[in-house]
Design an enzyme around this catalytic site. Structure first.
Site, PDB file in Angstrom:
ATOM      1  N   ASN A 252     -12.878  -6.460 -28.419  1.00  0.00           N
ATOM      2  CA  ASN A 252     -11.468  -6.818 -28.538  1.00  0.00           C
ATOM      3  C   ASN A 252     -10.638  -5.547 -28.576  1.00  0.00           C
ATOM      4  O   ASN A 252     -10.317  -5.016 -27.535  1.00  0.00           O
ATOM      5  CB  ASN A 252     -11.171  -7.733 -29.727  1.00  0.00           C
ATOM      6  CG  ASN A 252      -9.750  -8.295 -29.624  1.00  0.00           C
ATOM      7  OD1 ASN A 252      -9.254  -8.511 -28.519  1.00  0.00           O
ATOM      8  ND2 ASN A 252      -9.099  -8.518 -30.742  1.00  0.00           N
TER       9      ASN A 252
ATOM     10  N   ARG B  65     -18.813 -15.450 -24.599  1.00  0.00           N
ATOM     11  CA  ARG B  65     -17.743 -15.123 -25.518  1.00  0.00           C
ATOM     12  C   ARG B  65     -18.190 -15.388 -26.946  1.00  0.00           C
ATOM     13  O   ARG B  65     -18.951 -16.328 -27.212  1.00  0.00           O
ATOM     14  CB  ARG B  65     -16.521 -15.983 -25.192  1.00  0.00           C
ATOM     15  CG  ARG B  65     -15.272 -15.722 -26.014  1.00  0.00           C
ATOM     16  CD  ARG B  65     -14.698 -14.362 -25.764  1.00  0.00           C
ATOM     17  NE  ARG B  65     -13.272 -14.286 -26.099  1.00  0.00           N
ATOM     18  CZ  ARG B  65     -12.647 -13.173 -26.427  1.00  0.00           C
ATOM     19  NH1 ARG B  65     -13.319 -12.030 -26.478  1.00  0.00           N
ATOM     20  NH2 ARG B  65     -11.358 -13.176 -26.682  1.00  0.00           N
TER      21      ARG B  65
ATOM     22  N   ASP C  29      -8.109 -12.860 -31.325  1.00  0.00           N
ATOM     23  CA  ASP C  29      -7.767 -13.482 -30.050  1.00  0.00           C
ATOM     24  C   ASP C  29      -7.481 -14.972 -30.190  1.00  0.00           C
ATOM     25  O   ASP C  29      -7.044 -15.613 -29.221  1.00  0.00           O
ATOM     26  CB  ASP C  29      -8.889 -13.269 -29.036  1.00  0.00           C
ATOM     27  CG  ASP C  29      -8.771 -11.937 -28.328  1.00  0.00           C
ATOM     28  OD1 ASP C  29      -7.674 -11.350 -28.326  1.00  0.00           O
ATOM     29  OD2 ASP C  29      -9.783 -11.462 -27.774  1.00  0.00           O
TER      30      ASP C  29
ATOM     31  N   THR D 231     -11.465  -2.879 -23.571  1.00  0.00           N
ATOM     32  CA  THR D 231     -12.580  -3.624 -23.016  1.00  0.00           C
ATOM     33  C   THR D 231     -13.262  -2.702 -22.010  1.00  0.00           C
ATOM     34  O   THR D 231     -12.847  -1.575 -21.832  1.00  0.00           O
ATOM     35  CB  THR D 231     -12.024  -4.927 -22.392  1.00  0.00           C
ATOM     36  OG1 THR D 231     -11.373  -5.671 -23.430  1.00  0.00           O
ATOM     37  CG2 THR D 231     -13.059  -5.802 -21.765  1.00  0.00           C
TER      38      THR D 231
END
Length: 576
Positions: A404, A93, A426, A384
């Site tokens: 995103n 991430r 996010d 995504t």
């Protein structure tokens, strides 16, 4: 497990009829959202590569042919299962830059300008290249350059398909025009590429060549890093050379739980996917989801009630585990799920305002509906992409990657061809207010330097009762709908006896606590079912563009592999 009831409510007008034919093989399956990426993965398997090798090749190919979500400038999560049964979770991430702060999006001007969604300040430190390198370093078998080279060739030119053209929605085109470096790549000659035309990305090809030849140093250092940082400085972004050079992925223990006669292996935080999936499963298990006809009012009602409770906990407790104490053991326990399920009325909706986070109440013997809740509505997105792979030796990869939102920040770093993420949105950028996906998240997910923002990505692998034999690999894009979509496909197969093709094609519903709505794909529920749900207190809304693009592989006991690509977006599952 209770024998499944027939699925009586498959709508007659539903565009995806039951009975589809999957791809079949005994030597390997690759399922992605684009046939060119699937071919890149299959070619690797056919050349003797394993599932991780194929995942690396397919991922780099998606960065070229699926630019709206596949990426070099974003991040992802991967669940790996080795042929010997070893499982692992890789968290690559993105992280907040070192100059980030909790109030960086708090001004009215930045909120009005959507600074966390559009342009330079929205960009977090990308994790994709490092993550793919680390997966290959641990589990790969073919040489790295062999896996990157197919994407180089695609970046030099591939034929534009209808699938690519459909990604250019009107509001997306307006965003792409905001930045000259982006428009030059994705709007050649000032307009959307034409179907059948040759789409060339020479800057991206050169960036991929550097990654091919130098590994992650070809992205996080040298010429590519210089160009990325120059772009940041040009537009007020804050990603630095130190941020790029210091990025690391994280190997983590997967979330494992039992659902019926299967063992589910999914992604731990900083993704919310596995924890939330386990919570849903345990809440619903208390009410026997397979005992009610599929998509009858009782079934949809129970889904919505379980999901509103699971998302209330998800939004409050989950965050980067390096920055928060996450009560993962409690949230994924069958005991907690059964306790949460006590307050579900079988024919009456519980307003989301009455359902809050529950761990403290559970530990203190309080109300199973949890503590106080606050929130506000907004819609969610679908931005995504997912890859599911099984090789001929039983190795498997479930990989979800993202920028995103669709085309991320809409910003291409000049000279690189790299479309950059907007993953800073996010985080909980403004406490008490929803992000792009409508999620009103907790203060544990506020911005901090080096922190990973919470995600809904739910790459998942399913094993048999003993946890020894591979049964299924699946995942999907879809923003806040990711986890409910994965759960529905699992439940369609395990609770309702569907084939994998029908389980993926079937209409879907969604509830995420806030907004307090059941979202339904257009035509996905019969009118009489929606009427009953409304009478029970649910607000039921059809959405024109529903989330999800499931890629899945099923494994039969005789070793036959079945690959399924979601018909909603035109993906492709291929066998060796």
């Amino acid at each position: 497990m209770t024998p499944p009831l027939p699925f009586d409510h498959w709508p007659s007008a539903w565009p995806f009829a039951p009975g589809g034919t999957p791809a079949r093989s005994h030597r390997g399956i690759v399922a992605t959202t684009d046939v060119l990426a699937s071919r890149a993965g299959i070619d690797v398997l056919a050349s003797g590569g394993n599932a991780v090798d194929a995942a690396v090749a397919a991922s780099f190919a998606l960065a070229v042919v699926n630019p709206e979500a596949g990426n070099l400038g974003g991040s992802g999560f991967m669940i790996v299962r080795r042929p010997d049964g070893e499982t692992a979770a890789l968290d690559y991430r993105s992280v907040a830059p070192g100059a980030a702060s909790s109030d960086m999006f708090g001004t009215a001007e930045r909120a009005a300008g959507k600074a966390s969604e559009l342009g330079h300040l929205a960009v977090a430190v990308p994790g994709t290249v490092r993550g793919l390198w680390d997966a290959h370093a641990r589990y790969g078998s073919l040489p790295w350059p062999r896996l990157v080279e197919p994407s180089v060739a695609l970046a030099r030119g591939f034929t534009v398909t209808d699938r690519l053209i459909r990604s250019y929605e009107p509001h997306i085109v307006a965003g792409l025009r905001r930045f000259s470096s982006t428009a030059a790549v994705f709007l050649p000659h000032g307009s959307i590429p034409e179907e059948g035309a040759r789409f060339r990305q020479p800057d991206l090809a050169r960036t991929l060549e550097r990654i091919r030849d130098l590994g992650p140093d070809g992205f996080y250092g040298g010429e590519t890093a210089d160009l990325l940082v120059a772009e940041m400085r040009r537009g007020g972004g804050i990603v630095s050379h130190a941020d790029l050079a210091g990025y690391t992925s994280q190997w983590r223990a997967p979330v494992r739980f039992r659902y019926g006669d299967r063992v589910i292996v999914s992604m731990p935080p900083s993704s919310s996917g596995g924890v939330t999936l386990a919570a849903m499963a345990h809440i619903l298990s208390a009410h026997g989801p397979g005992r009610r006809p599929w998509h009858g009012p009782e079934h949809v009602h129970l889904l919505a009630e379980a999901w509103r409770r699971a998302y209330a906990d998800r939004n409050h407790y989950l965050a980067d585990p390096e920055y928060a104490t996450v009560p993962q053991e409690i949230l994924t326990s069958a005991a907690y799920g059964a306790w949460r399920a006590k307050t579900i009325d079988v024919d009456s909706a519980t307003a989301s305002g009455r359902v809050g986070p529950g761990v403290e109440e559970f530990l203190g013997g309080g109300d199973p509906n949890g503590g106080a809740d606050s929130g506000s509505p907004r819609t969610e997105g679908r931005h995504t992409t997912h890859v599911s792979i099984v090789d001929g030796d039983g190795g498997a990869v479930s990989l979800t990657t993202t920028l995103n939102t669709w085309f991320g920040s809409k910003l291409v770093a000049e000279g690189t061809g790299v479309l950059l993420n907007n993953e800073m949105d996010d985080f909980t950028t403004r406490p008490g207010e929803p992000n792009h996906f409508g999620l009103v998240q907790g203060e544990v997910n506020t911005v901090a330097p080096g922190k990973r923002m919470l995600s809904a990505m739910t790459p998942t692998i399913v094993l048999d009762r003993a946890g020894d034999r591979l049964s299924m690999v699946l995942g999907t894009p879809g923003g806040a709908t990711i986890t409910t979509t994965v759960f529905q496909v699992l439940s369609n197969v395990l609770n309702h006896g569907m084939t994998l093709t029908d389980a993926v094609a079937a209409p879907r519903v969604h509830h995420q606590h806030r907004p307090d709505l059941i979202h339904v794909e257009p035509g996905g529920l019969p009118p009489e079912v929606m009427s009953t749900l409304r009478r029970w207190g649910h607000d039921v809304v059809e959405r024109d563009e529903f989330s999800g693009d499931v890629q899945a592989v099923g494994v039969h006991t005789d070793g036959t592999l079945e690959g399924v690509a979601d018909p909603r977006r035109g993906g492709m599952a291929l066998g060796v």
